[in-house]
Design an enzyme around this catalytic site. Structure first.
Site, short mmCIF file in Angstrom:
data_model
loop_
_atom_site.label_atom_id
_atom_site.label_comp_id
_atom_site.label_asym_id
_atom_site.label_seq_id
_atom_site.Cartn_x
_atom_site.Cartn_y
_atom_site.Cartn_z
N MET A 149 0.85 -1.19 0.00
CA MET A 149 0.00 0.00 0.00
C MET A 149 0.88 1.24 0.00
SD MET A 149 -3.16 -0.66 2.61
CE MET A 149 -2.31 -1.76 3.73
N CYS A 205 -1.94 -0.68 -10.59
CA CYS A 205 -2.23 0.66 -10.05
C CYS A 205 -3.13 1.42 -11.03
CB CYS A 205 -0.93 1.43 -9.81
SG CYS A 205 -1.27 3.06 -9.10
C1 LIG Z 1 -3.92 3.29 0.34
C2 LIG Z 1 -3.71 2.16 -0.63
C3 LIG Z 1 -2.51 2.08 -1.33
C4 LIG Z 1 -2.29 1.03 -2.23
N1 LIG Z 1 -1.08 0.95 -2.85
C5 LIG Z 1 -0.79 -0.14 -3.61
C6 LIG Z 1 0.51 -0.33 -4.14
O1 LIG Z 1 1.44 0.47 -3.93
N2 LIG Z 1 0.72 -1.44 -4.89
C7 LIG Z 1 -0.27 -2.36 -5.15
O2 LIG Z 1 -0.03 -3.34 -5.83
N3 LIG Z 1 -1.51 -2.20 -4.64
C8 LIG Z 1 -1.79 -1.14 -3.87
N4 LIG Z 1 -3.03 -1.02 -3.32
C9 LIG Z 1 -4.06 -2.06 -3.56
C10 LIG Z 1 -4.04 -3.11 -2.44
O3 LIG Z 1 -2.81 -3.80 -2.35
C11 LIG Z 1 -5.19 -4.14 -2.58
O4 LIG Z 1 -5.00 -4.90 -3.74
C12 LIG Z 1 -6.57 -3.48 -2.64
O5 LIG Z 1 -6.68 -2.43 -1.67
C13 LIG Z 1 -7.69 -4.49 -2.38
O6 LIG Z 1 -7.54 -5.09 -1.14
P1 LIG Z 1 -8.42 -4.71 0.18
O7 LIG Z 1 -9.87 -4.93 -0.16
O8 LIG Z 1 -7.89 -5.67 1.22
O9 LIG Z 1 -8.17 -3.26 0.49
C14 LIG Z 1 -3.30 0.04 -2.44
C15 LIG Z 1 -4.50 0.14 -1.74
C16 LIG Z 1 -4.72 1.17 -0.85
C17 LIG Z 1 -6.01 1.24 -0.09
#
Ligand SMILES: Cc1cc2nc3c(=O)[nH]c(=O)nc-3n(C[C@H](O)[C@H](O)[C@H](O)COP(=O)(O)O)c2cc1C
Length: 325
Positions: free
Chosen positions: A18, A102
């Site tokens: 993240m 992303c």
């Molecule tokens: C604040 C934030 C930053 C994120 N940054 C990245 C990142 O740098 N690289 C990436 O592959 N996914 C990134 N994601 C996506 C998450 O890794 C994840 O795939 C997505 O939030 C879905 O999962 P969740 O429902 O558990 O939040 C980010 C998500 C959030 C909320």
């Protein structure tokens, strides 16, 4: 136990990458507090690494970090991505992951992140070049979405291409770019990818409690579960999910005092790693997350913007605890 290429891992629960969240202090605190096994960094620009940009290098903050650490990079040029992989491995990473998911306009418009899903040939060439550069001991993986739009969902074919190109694992967040964070994730796509590829498959999206982690594994057969938003300020969720997946009783809840202690430990680590000014700014959002749903959370939230020093954070925590006593 499961394998991510040459790495053998005990835990099937991973703190998702993240940007702006899974930095070194957060990864370190989560490891110390709940025994998180694997660190996965936020995304880092391959171009910045190759150009030796000092600011980009501050994100490659893994020297001396407890292994294993997977560093995520983004970019679109296979030769530069290979060079960036070499830099990351030389810095000590046990694995290199490519961000192909992303959705933010700045990244997408430059042809990086999820834009690579429109060009599977390029994405495969990136993986091939990086596998060669990283060498056999270091897994190269990719994390992506369902597709760019709902009309062009191609994650299954995309996963197949990357698997054939030598990826040791793929992580799927089964939403499209256009869905950003709306709609529920379509976990059936994770199941389909799992059936189609030989490499490891990690599921990401909508795991908010231990029962979700169990359901995701049961419904998709994924090797591991990644948790992003629900783990913000909640390292205990990782341990609880791990226990549920292993059929163990849930670990004890931290309670308000445990949360406050973790918050302060996080703040102290951040100050020691980032310097007080930057650390306490970063800690504003973490503070809100640690106190989410707790007594006094609303009053605490109204003061987050004025947190400037570690002493301010200590005062806030003392007041929250005093008010609850
Ligand atoms: C604040 C934030 C930053 C994120 N940054 C990245 C990142 O740098 N690289 C990436 O592959 N996914 C990134 N994601 C996506 C998450 O890794 C994840 O795939 C997505 O939030 C879905 O999962 P969740 O429902 O558990 O939040 C980010 C998500 C959030 C909320």
């Amino acid at each position: 136990m499961w394998n991510l290429g040459p790495l053998t891992l005990r835990s099937r629960v991973i703190l998702a990458p993240m940007a702006g969240v899974s930095d070194r202090p957060t990864r370190t605190l989560f490891r110390r507090l709940v025994g998180m096994e694997l660190s996965w960094t936020e995304m880092i620009s391959s171009e910045g690494l190759v150009r030796d940009d000092p600011k980009t290098h501050t994100y490659l903050d893994i020297v001396g970090e407890e292994p294993p650490v997977i560093v995520q990079i983004f970019g679109r040029d296979p030769a530069h991505m290979a060079e960036a992989a070499r830099i990351v491995v030389a810095a000590g990473a046990e694995g290199v992951d490519v961000n192909m998911g992303c959705p933010v306009p700045k990244v997408f418009k430059s042809g990086c992140g999820v834009a690579l899903m429109r060009d599977p040939g390029r994405a495969a060439a990136i993986i091939e070049a990086m596998v060669e550069a990283a060498g056999p001991a270091v897994p190269v993986t990719a994390k992506f979405r369902a597709g760019v739009t709902e009309d062009t969902i191609n994650c299954v074919e995309f996963a197949r291409r990357l698997d054939a190109a030598g990826a040791a694992g793929v992580s799927l967040h089964p939403r499209t770019r256009s869905q950003m964070f709306t709609h529920r994730c379509d976990w059936s796509l994770i199941a389909e990818v799992r059936r189609e590829v030989g490499c490891a498959v990690i599921g990401s999206g909508d795991v908010t409690e231990p029962a979700d982690a169990v359901r995701m594994r049961e419904q998709t057969g994924c090797d591991a579960v990644m948790i992003a938003r629900a783990a913000q300020g909640d390292p205990w969720l990782l341990a609880a999910c791990e226990a549920a997946l292993e059929g163990r009783p849930p670990p004890p809840e931290p309670g308000l005092r445990g949360r406050c202690e973790a918050l302060l430990a996080h703040g102290e680590l951040a100050v020691s790693m980032l310097g007080e000014r930057r650390a306490v700014r970063e800690m504003r959002k973490h503070t809100g997350w640690y106190l989410r749903g707790q007594p006094g959370a609303r009053q605490a939230r109204s003061r987050l913007a004025s947190l400037d020093t570690l002493a301010d954070l200590r005062d806030l925590v003392a007041e929250v605890l005093a008010a609850a006593a």
